[in-house]
Write a protein that holds these residues in place. Sequence first.
Motif, PDB file in Angstrom:
ATOM      1  N   ALA A   1     -25.316   0.922 -38.402  1.00  9.74           N
ATOM      2  CA  ALA A   1     -24.544   2.131 -38.130  1.00  9.74           C
ATOM      3  C   ALA A   1     -23.099   1.749 -37.807  1.00  9.74           C
ATOM      4  CB  ALA A   1     -25.162   2.886 -36.965  1.00  9.74           C
TER       5      ALA A   1
ATOM      6  N   ASN B   1     -16.073  13.772 -28.265  1.00  7.41           N
ATOM      7  CA  ASN B   1     -16.687  13.996 -29.573  1.00  7.41           C
ATOM      8  C   ASN B   1     -15.667  14.605 -30.530  1.00  7.41           C
ATOM      9  OD1 ASN B   1     -18.801  13.961 -31.389  1.00  7.41           O
ATOM     10  ND2 ASN B   1     -19.432  16.050 -30.879  1.00  7.41           N
TER      11      ASN B   1
ATOM     12  N   TYR C   1     -18.560   4.619 -35.170  1.00  4.20           N
ATOM     13  CA  TYR C   1     -18.247   6.029 -34.899  1.00  4.20           C
ATOM     14  C   TYR C   1     -19.477   6.925 -35.054  1.00  4.20           C
ATOM     15  CZ  TYR C   1     -17.765   5.918 -39.978  1.00  4.20           C
ATOM     16  OH  TYR C   1     -18.000   5.727 -41.307  1.00  4.20           O
ATOM     17  N   ILE C   2     -20.628   6.301 -35.473  1.00  2.87           N
ATOM     18  CA  ILE C   2     -21.894   7.049 -35.465  1.00  2.87           C
ATOM     19  C   ILE C   2     -22.738   6.605 -34.280  1.00  2.87           C
ATOM     20  CG2 ILE C   2     -24.064   7.476 -36.697  1.00  2.87           C
ATOM     21  CD1 ILE C   2     -21.780   8.867 -37.998  1.00  2.87           C
ATOM     22  N   LEU C   3     -22.952   5.307 -34.175  1.00  2.87           N
ATOM     23  CA  LEU C   3     -23.748   4.777 -33.063  1.00  2.87           C
ATOM     24  C   LEU C   3     -23.131   3.466 -32.580  1.00  2.87           C
ATOM     25  CD1 LEU C   3     -26.273   4.854 -31.266  1.00  2.87           C
ATOM     26  CD2 LEU C   3     -27.510   3.655 -33.064  1.00  2.87           C
TER      27      LEU C   3
ATOM     28  N   ILE D   1     -16.279   8.167 -29.948  1.00  2.00           N
ATOM     29  CA  ILE D   1     -17.735   8.168 -29.809  1.00  2.00           C
ATOM     30  C   ILE D   1     -18.180   7.228 -28.697  1.00  2.00           C
ATOM     31  CG2 ILE D   1     -19.905   7.850 -31.039  1.00  2.00           C
ATOM     32  CD1 ILE D   1     -18.135  10.222 -31.916  1.00  2.00           C
TER      33      ILE D   1
END
Lengths: 270, 260
Positions: free
Chosen positions: A31, A215, A34-36, A220
Motif C-alpha cells: 500500500a 483526511n 497515502y492509503i495505509l 494520512i
Amino acid sequence: MTGPMPRVLRALATLCGLGLLWQAAVWVAQAPPYILPGPLPVLRIIGERADFLAAHAGVTVAEILLGLGLGTLLGVLSAILIHQLRPARRWLFPILVISQAVPVFAIAPVLVLWLGYGMASKVAMATLIIYFPVTASFLDGLRRTETGWLDIAATMTDDDPRRVWAILWHIRIPAALPTLASGLRVAAAVAPIGAVVGEWVGASEGLGYVMLHANGRMQIDLMFAALLVLSLFALAIYFAVDHLLRRALPWQADSAPADDDAPSSNQAPS
Amino acid sequence: MSDSEGPLAVDGRAPDVHVRGATLRHGDSVLFEDLSVTLAAGEITCLLGVSGIGKSSLLKLVAGLGPALERGTIEAGDGRPLKGRIAYMDQRDLLLPWLSVLDNVTLGARLRGDHADGDGARSLLRDVGLAGRENDLPAVLSGGMRQRTALARTLMEDRPVVLMDEPFSALDALTRLHLQDLAGRLLTGRTVLLVTHDPIEAVRLGHRIHIMTGLPARIATAMTLSGEPPRDPTREEATARYRELMGYLGQSGAVAGLGK
C-alpha cells in the motif's frame, strides 16, 4: 492470581503484535503511504506533533468524560424514577425507548445546530449514546432484587411510605450496582463514538476534527496518528472505569473461570 | 441481652397467634382449606411436614408476606395487629453481601431510620459466637457463621413473635446442633413458629409439635413436650419422644413405611 506486571507485559505484547500485523499488512498489500501508512511513520508523526495531538486529545477526552458523567447521572436518575413512580414509568419509559430508536448519527447535525460547534454538542452526543445502556441496566438491577431480602425488609418496617425509599436506598440500589456496572462498562466503551461523531459533524477541535481535517488535506499519517491516539485513550477510559468499578464493588462475586482479570461484563469494548 | 429477659420489654408479653379458617390457593390447587392452628404465647411451636406441603406458605401468611388469604384470619391473641411485632428468619441467611456482619445485624434500625444500637448488636454477636467478626463481609464467613449472623439479626429485631422457615436445614449436622442449642436458649419467652422437616430438631426445640399432611393440607397436633428447650438429644426423654414422634409420622401418613 497474577500480579500487575504480567498483565502489563501481556498488554504490551498484544500491542507489539498488532503493530507487527499492521506492518505486515503494509508489506503484503504494497500500500502506498497515502492509503495505509506503516506504524513507524505514524509513531514518528505522533512524536513530532505530540503537543498538537495532546491538545486535541484533551478536548475529546473531556467530552467523553463529561458525557459519561452526565449520561450516568441522567440514566441513574431515570432508572430510579421509572422504578419508583408510576407516572414516570408511563412517561419516561417511552422516552427511553425513543432515545435508543433514533440513530444518534442522524441527530448529530441537529445537536450541532442547536448547541453549536463547541463542546456542548459533543457532550450531548456522548450522553445520548450512553443514556440507554446505563438506564436499562440499572433498571434491570432495581427490578431484580432478591425477594428474600425484600421479605426480611418488609417484616422489619411498617407501612410508612418513606420505608419504600429506605428499602430502595439500603437494599435495591446497592443490589443493582453490579448490573449498573455492566451498563457503565458498555457506556465507557461507546461514549467515545458519540464524542467523535459529534466532532465529525461540526467542530473546530478534538481528535475527530483532526482526523477529518487531515483526511481532507491528504495527511494520512496524521489521520492515523489521531486514530491511534483516540483508540489508546478510549481503551484507557474503558479500563479505568472497569478498574474503578471493581474497586468500588469488592463484594460482588466474580465467578469468571480461571482468568482473574478478564472483564466481568461479557460485553467487550467495541 | 441475657437469656431470661429478652423480648418482652417492648410489649410486656408475647401474644398467642391464631390462624382460623385459613384458605389459600396456588393457581388451581388448594394448598389448604379451613386450616386452623394456634401458636401458644411464649412457646416454640414446630410445624413438621414434607417439602411442598405448604408449611412455608403458612409461615409467610403469618409474616404478612406473599399473597393474601382467600378466607380466614390471622390475629394476635391480644387483639393488636401483628404487623411490626414479627421477626422472620429464612432457610437462606439472606445477608446483604455489601454490608459487614454488624451492619447486617442492625439493618432493621437503618431501614426504619432509627439509631442503630451497635452495642446491642455486638452483644448479640457475642452470644452467637461471632465476637471479632463484626467487620467481616458475609462472603468470608462459613455457612454456619452466616446463619448465626442471620439469627443475631432476627434477635436484634427484638420482636415478640419469631417465624423461622427451616432456619438450620442448609447446615451440616454438627453446626445445626450447635445453632439449635443457641436458638433454643435465645428465643426463650417469644412466640415462635419453627417450620422444619427434621423430627430431631422439632423434639429438641419444640414445646408443641404439629404435623402438616395432605392436599389440601391439614394440621394435627402430634405432641406437647415438657421442660424448656433446647433439649439434650442424648437424654432418655428426648430419644423416647423422638421415637414416639416417628411412630406418629408413620401413622399419620406423613412418612411412608414408618411405625407400621
